[in-house]
Structures are given as C-alpha cells and as structure tokens.
Motif scaffolding. Structure first.
Motif, PDB file in Angstrom:
ATOM      1  N   GLY A 143      41.691  31.569  18.940  1.00  0.00           N
ATOM      2  CA  GLY A 143      42.722  31.064  18.037  1.00  0.00           C
ATOM      3  C   GLY A 143      43.375  29.787  18.515  1.00  0.00           C
ATOM      4  O   GLY A 143      44.364  29.338  17.933  1.00  0.00           O
ATOM      5  N   ALA A 144      42.858  29.200  19.590  1.00  0.00           N
ATOM      6  CA  ALA A 144      43.407  27.970  20.158  1.00  0.00           C
ATOM      7  C   ALA A 144      44.874  28.137  20.553  1.00  0.00           C
ATOM      8  O   ALA A 144      45.660  27.191  20.541  1.00  0.00           O
ATOM      9  CB  ALA A 144      43.217  26.784  19.204  1.00  0.00           C
ATOM     10  N   LEU A 145      45.243  29.376  20.900  1.00  0.00           N
ATOM     11  CA  LEU A 145      46.597  29.644  21.392  1.00  0.00           C
ATOM     12  C   LEU A 145      46.636  29.582  22.914  1.00  0.00           C
ATOM     13  O   LEU A 145      47.694  29.520  23.518  1.00  0.00           O
ATOM     14  CB  LEU A 145      47.060  31.052  20.952  1.00  0.00           C
ATOM     15  CG  LEU A 145      47.224  31.279  19.459  1.00  0.00           C
ATOM     16  CD1 LEU A 145      47.294  32.765  19.141  1.00  0.00           C
ATOM     17  CD2 LEU A 145      48.480  30.570  18.950  1.00  0.00           C
ATOM     18  N   ILE A 156      42.535  28.459  10.962  1.00  0.00           N
ATOM     19  CA  ILE A 156      42.564  29.823  11.471  1.00  0.00           C
ATOM     20  C   ILE A 156      43.707  30.592  10.819  1.00  0.00           C
ATOM     21  O   ILE A 156      44.825  30.092  10.720  1.00  0.00           O
ATOM     22  CB  ILE A 156      42.765  29.814  13.007  1.00  0.00           C
ATOM     23  CG1 ILE A 156      41.665  28.982  13.684  1.00  0.00           C
ATOM     24  CG2 ILE A 156      42.778  31.238  13.555  1.00  0.00           C
ATOM     25  CD1 ILE A 156      41.973  28.601  15.111  1.00  0.00           C
ATOM     26  N   GLY A 157      43.405  31.800  10.358  1.00  0.00           N
ATOM     27  CA  GLY A 157      44.456  32.684   9.860  1.00  0.00           C
ATOM     28  C   GLY A 157      44.633  33.822  10.859  1.00  0.00           C
ATOM     29  O   GLY A 157      43.661  34.458  11.240  1.00  0.00           O
ATOM     30  N   PHE A 158      45.873  34.042  11.292  1.00  0.00           N
ATOM     31  CA  PHE A 158      46.130  35.068  12.306  1.00  0.00           C
ATOM     32  C   PHE A 158      46.750  36.315  11.696  1.00  0.00           C
ATOM     33  O   PHE A 158      47.658  36.227  10.873  1.00  0.00           O
ATOM     34  CB  PHE A 158      47.119  34.552  13.355  1.00  0.00           C
ATOM     35  CG  PHE A 158      46.564  33.460  14.213  1.00  0.00           C
ATOM     36  CD1 PHE A 158      45.758  33.761  15.297  1.00  0.00           C
ATOM     37  CD2 PHE A 158      46.843  32.132  13.936  1.00  0.00           C
ATOM     38  CE1 PHE A 158      45.247  32.756  16.093  1.00  0.00           C
ATOM     39  CE2 PHE A 158      46.332  31.121  14.726  1.00  0.00           C
ATOM     40  CZ  PHE A 158      45.533  31.435  15.806  1.00  0.00           C
ATOM     41  N   VAL A 159      46.264  37.473  12.151  1.00  0.00           N
ATOM     42  CA  VAL A 159      46.899  38.742  11.797  1.00  0.00           C
ATOM     43  C   VAL A 159      47.100  39.506  13.111  1.00  0.00           C
ATOM     44  O   VAL A 159      46.135  39.712  13.856  1.00  0.00           O
ATOM     45  CB  VAL A 159      46.015  39.576  10.836  1.00  0.00           C
ATOM     46  CG1 VAL A 159      46.672  40.903  10.511  1.00  0.00           C
ATOM     47  CG2 VAL A 159      45.737  38.794   9.556  1.00  0.00           C
ATOM     48  N   ALA A 178      48.318  38.209   3.664  1.00  0.00           N
ATOM     49  CA  ALA A 178      48.537  37.198   2.622  1.00  0.00           C
ATOM     50  C   ALA A 178      48.945  35.865   3.262  1.00  0.00           C
ATOM     51  O   ALA A 178      48.447  34.801   2.883  1.00  0.00           O
ATOM     52  CB  ALA A 178      49.616  37.678   1.642  1.00  0.00           C
ATOM     53  N   ARG A 179      49.835  35.951   4.254  1.00  0.00           N
ATOM     54  CA  ARG A 179      50.267  34.733   4.956  1.00  0.00           C
ATOM     55  C   ARG A 179      49.081  34.038   5.631  1.00  0.00           C
ATOM     56  O   ARG A 179      48.975  32.811   5.620  1.00  0.00           O
ATOM     57  CB  ARG A 179      51.332  35.098   5.994  1.00  0.00           C
ATOM     58  CG  ARG A 179      51.823  33.903   6.805  1.00  0.00           C
ATOM     59  CD  ARG A 179      52.840  34.302   7.845  1.00  0.00           C
ATOM     60  NE  ARG A 179      52.306  35.277   8.786  1.00  0.00           N
ATOM     61  CZ  ARG A 179      53.006  35.840   9.760  1.00  0.00           C
ATOM     62  NH1 ARG A 179      54.282  35.548   9.901  1.00  0.00           N
ATOM     63  NH2 ARG A 179      52.453  36.728  10.555  1.00  0.00           N
ATOM     64  N   VAL A 232      38.380  30.894   9.326  1.00  0.00           N
ATOM     65  CA  VAL A 232      38.218  32.150  10.039  1.00  0.00           C
ATOM     66  C   VAL A 232      39.542  32.904  10.099  1.00  0.00           C
ATOM     67  O   VAL A 232      40.603  32.305  10.253  1.00  0.00           O
ATOM     68  CB  VAL A 232      37.618  31.919  11.446  1.00  0.00           C
ATOM     69  CG1 VAL A 232      38.470  30.986  12.271  1.00  0.00           C
ATOM     70  CG2 VAL A 232      37.414  33.235  12.195  1.00  0.00           C
ATOM     71  N   ILE A 233      39.439  34.211   9.905  1.00  0.00           N
ATOM     72  CA  ILE A 233      40.613  35.074  10.054  1.00  0.00           C
ATOM     73  C   ILE A 233      40.435  35.862  11.340  1.00  0.00           C
ATOM     74  O   ILE A 233      39.419  36.533  11.537  1.00  0.00           O
ATOM     75  CB  ILE A 233      40.746  36.021   8.848  1.00  0.00           C
ATOM     76  CG1 ILE A 233      41.026  35.200   7.588  1.00  0.00           C
ATOM     77  CG2 ILE A 233      41.867  37.050   9.074  1.00  0.00           C
ATOM     78  CD1 ILE A 233      40.886  35.974   6.308  1.00  0.00           C
ATOM     79  N   LEU A 234      41.417  35.745  12.240  1.00  0.00           N
ATOM     80  CA  LEU A 234      41.388  36.477  13.502  1.00  0.00           C
ATOM     81  C   LEU A 234      42.441  37.578  13.425  1.00  0.00           C
ATOM     82  O   LEU A 234      43.617  37.299  13.209  1.00  0.00           O
ATOM     83  CB  LEU A 234      41.736  35.545  14.667  1.00  0.00           C
ATOM     84  CG  LEU A 234      40.799  34.372  14.928  1.00  0.00           C
ATOM     85  CD1 LEU A 234      41.355  33.510  16.068  1.00  0.00           C
ATOM     86  CD2 LEU A 234      39.402  34.861  15.281  1.00  0.00           C
TER      87      LEU A 234
END
Ligand code: ATP
Ligand code: MG
Length: 230
Positions: A52-54, A85-88, A153-154, A162-164
C-alpha cells in the motif's frame, strides 16, 4: 500490476532486530483476487503496508504498474495511495462523529474531486454496499459490518486499480462477514484487483489464489481449487 522481488523487512527496536519479511517474491496481475494467509506475526500486515506504499522494505523491490515505489517522493506516494489503492482495515479507520457520507468523501477531497461529483459518487457507492438508508449515521450509530461497508465504499470512490484489505472481516460476526465477502467478490467480478489478508479459511475460500506466509517467508502460493461459500 504488483511485482515484488526479494522483499525483506527488518524492524529494529532498541537493538532488537525482528525479521518480519524474508526474501518474499511474487506477482499479482490485473483482475486477480488473492488472499494472503498466515499465522499471527507471519508478516501479513507488514506486507500489506509495503504493497500500500505506507511503508518501505529494508531491501528488495516493489513495482506497482511498472513504477518503482522506492523512487517516489512523499507527494508522489500520497498521490499513488489516493488514486491507485483503496484501503480497507480491520478496525475500519472511519472518522468518528462524522457521517457515513462525509467519511466516504474524504479521499475525494484529497483527490481534488469537485463537490457535486463527490456527493454523486458517495451516494452511488453507499447504495452499492446497501447503506443508502444510513447516509447520515455516524460510525457509533452503525454496526461493525455496516462500518466496514462504509470503509469499502470509501475505498472505491477514487476507482483504485487495487483494493487492499487487511482482515476486513476480523471484527465482525460471520453473517455480516459473508456480506462483506459477497461485496468484495462482486467488485472482483467487475474487474477490481483485490488482495485480502486473512487468517480465516472461510474468507480465503472466496479468493482465486492463496499466498501462505510463515515467519516472513512464502511457504505456499496456489490457485484455489474449489471456491467455497460459507
Ligand atoms: N513496528 C514494528 N516494530 C517492530 N516489530 C514489528 C513492528 N511491526 C511488526 N513487527 C513484528 O513483525 C512481525 C510481523 O508482524 P505483522 O504485523 O506483519 O504480522 P501479521 O501477520 O499481520 O500478524 P497478525 O495476524 O497478528 O495481524 C511480528 O513478529 C511483529 O512483532
Ligand atoms: Mg496483521
């Protein structure tokens, strides 16, 4: 789309070194639905933070869409996190005392989406996760599963490649967990690449490929033979 080669991550705290990732290499192509499994402490969250490039690896390479993440400056990294990137997260990470609608609009505000479009997209994705009747609820007025659906949703509003998802069902009851997995499955069918971290077999059974970590190393990486429901 995701390519990691010989990734290692060593944390050093008060002279104590912890090898969280040890020579990890794999690829994920566009449209895949992959789970990363492993026992507690095996390096799953560490890997997710790097993907996530965090966070950055101690050594090794990470390419996202052909871009070497280590070469980017802070502004470029923030932009990638916002747009690609979408984070959950397991703990949802919603803003308290802030409505579902406003929570969903946060990435779009950073991403420079104009107000009319922000509201339009927020309503669209709230509807997609079945929360059109909870627009003005704050997180403490929502169940765990509903909060996680707001977080999904956010994650979608900037149309990420990509969703992580790190243990997205970890804190919620199994009936609601099934709903979260159904939504992620539907998103994958729409073409989103999804990487989900879990230590639950029932969750991994939804995905098409499973990468197993133990002690920071990949011990198995296989296509899921049968996709099972729970
Ligand atoms: N900031 C840190 N400083 C030092 N050690 C850390 C840090 N973060 C993680 N670790 C260590 O790195 C290893 C991997 O941690 P990580 O959080 O990636 O595990 P995990 O697979 O996500 O576990 P869980 O299933 O419990 O969430 C662990 O041994 C952990 O103690
Ligand atoms: Mg973890």
């Amino acid at each position: 789309m995701i390519k990691v080669s010989h990734l290692s991550k060593i944390y050093t705290n008060a002279d104590v070194k912890t090898v969280a990732l040890d020579d990890v290499s794999f690829e994920i192509t566009q449209g895949e639905f992959v789970s990363i499994m492993g026992p507690s402490g095996s390096g799953k969250s560490t890997l997710m933070h790097i993907l996530g490039a965090l966070d950055v690896p101690t050594s090794g390479d990470y390419l996202l869409d052909g871009q070497r993440i280590a070469d980017l400056d802070d502004d470029q990294l923030a932009d990638i996190r916002n747009k690609k990137i979408g984070f959950v997260f397991q703990a949802y990470n919603l803003l308290p005392r802030t409505t579902a609608l406003k929570n969903i609009m946060v990435p779009m505000m950073y991403g420079g989406v104009d107000k009319k479009e922000r509201i339009k997209r927020a309503e669209k994705y709230l509807k997609m996760v079945g929360l059109e009747n909870r627009i003005y609820h704050t997180p403490n007025q929502l169940s765990g599963g509903q909060q996680q659906r707001v977080a999904i949703a956010r994650a979608l509003t900037m149309n990420p490649n990509v969703i992580l998802a790190d243990e997205p069902t970890g804190n919620i009851a199994s009936s609601q967990a099934a709903e979260i997995m159904r939504i992620l499955d539907e998103l994958n069918q729409q073409g989103h690449t999804i990487v989900i971290i879990t230590h639950e077999q029932e969750v991994a059974a939804y995905t098409k490929r499973v990468v197993h970590l133990r002690d920071g190393r990949i011990i198995d990486n296989h296509i899921n033979g049968k996709r099972r429901r729970y």
